[in-house]
Design a protein around this motif. Sequence first.
Motif: not given
Length: 271
Positions: A20-21, A23, A25-27, A31-32, A102, A105, A156, A159
Amino acid sequence: MPRRQITGFSNPTVKYLRSLREKKHRKAAGKFLAEGLRLLTDARECGRVPEILVMAEDRDPHPLLDALEAAVEAEGGEVIETSDDILAKITGKSNPQTVAGVFGEWDTSLKALDRNSAKIWLVAQALRDPGNLGTMLRTGDAVGAGGLILIDDCADPFSVEAVRASMGAVFTQQLAMARWEVFLPWLRSGPGSEHGGQLVAASLRDAVPYRSAPYVGPCFILVGNESQGLPEDYELACDLRVTMPMMGRADSLNAAVAGAVLAYEVLASLG
């Protein structure tokens, strides 16, 4: 649900949290990551509870941490205990906070905003530095702004760096992202004033002194890219262009600082 212990660096959950660090994978996950008891407490008080709470095994007891853990469990989330070394691997910091979370979004479309909920809004175009983005969120929180609207290709906001720099304001401020060609019609078509909102930018083009400018709420304060500033057509689309005196050799302020100076002036003007 009992706390889950993680002791190995190769654990799939550790790999997921580390991912998740990045971008992409976050998108993909929506999740972040956020870290620190104060930041996670701000999130909880704003109604946002982490889906996964990760705590260091040797943490000091704290009532706010107890409240956070209880909130996660009440929402059906997961609580994990692990070592400082694994927590450092997850957050990417050699001296990590003793707690991380965690979050999912949320809706960052313009339609989710109520422009009449505040007299001041911050708008950033092509802002690339996550530290500047976090600073603008903090400024918005400080002046009671409604939120921050990110235009075109910005850093982002979810981030780790931007969330950390926001000092919790990512949870207290509304956040939206849009292209300029979507944002401007939205601004002009909305209720609340003659044009839906006054768009103001720092500029040298037909500008008036920022201390005596006729600000009107809701006022949308627009700042541009750190190195290139605002495109000319963006400046020309503004309702008001203001100038700030530069008494030394520098010819401009940092983008986030310029936004803060203007925000406090608008705050003083609108009351």
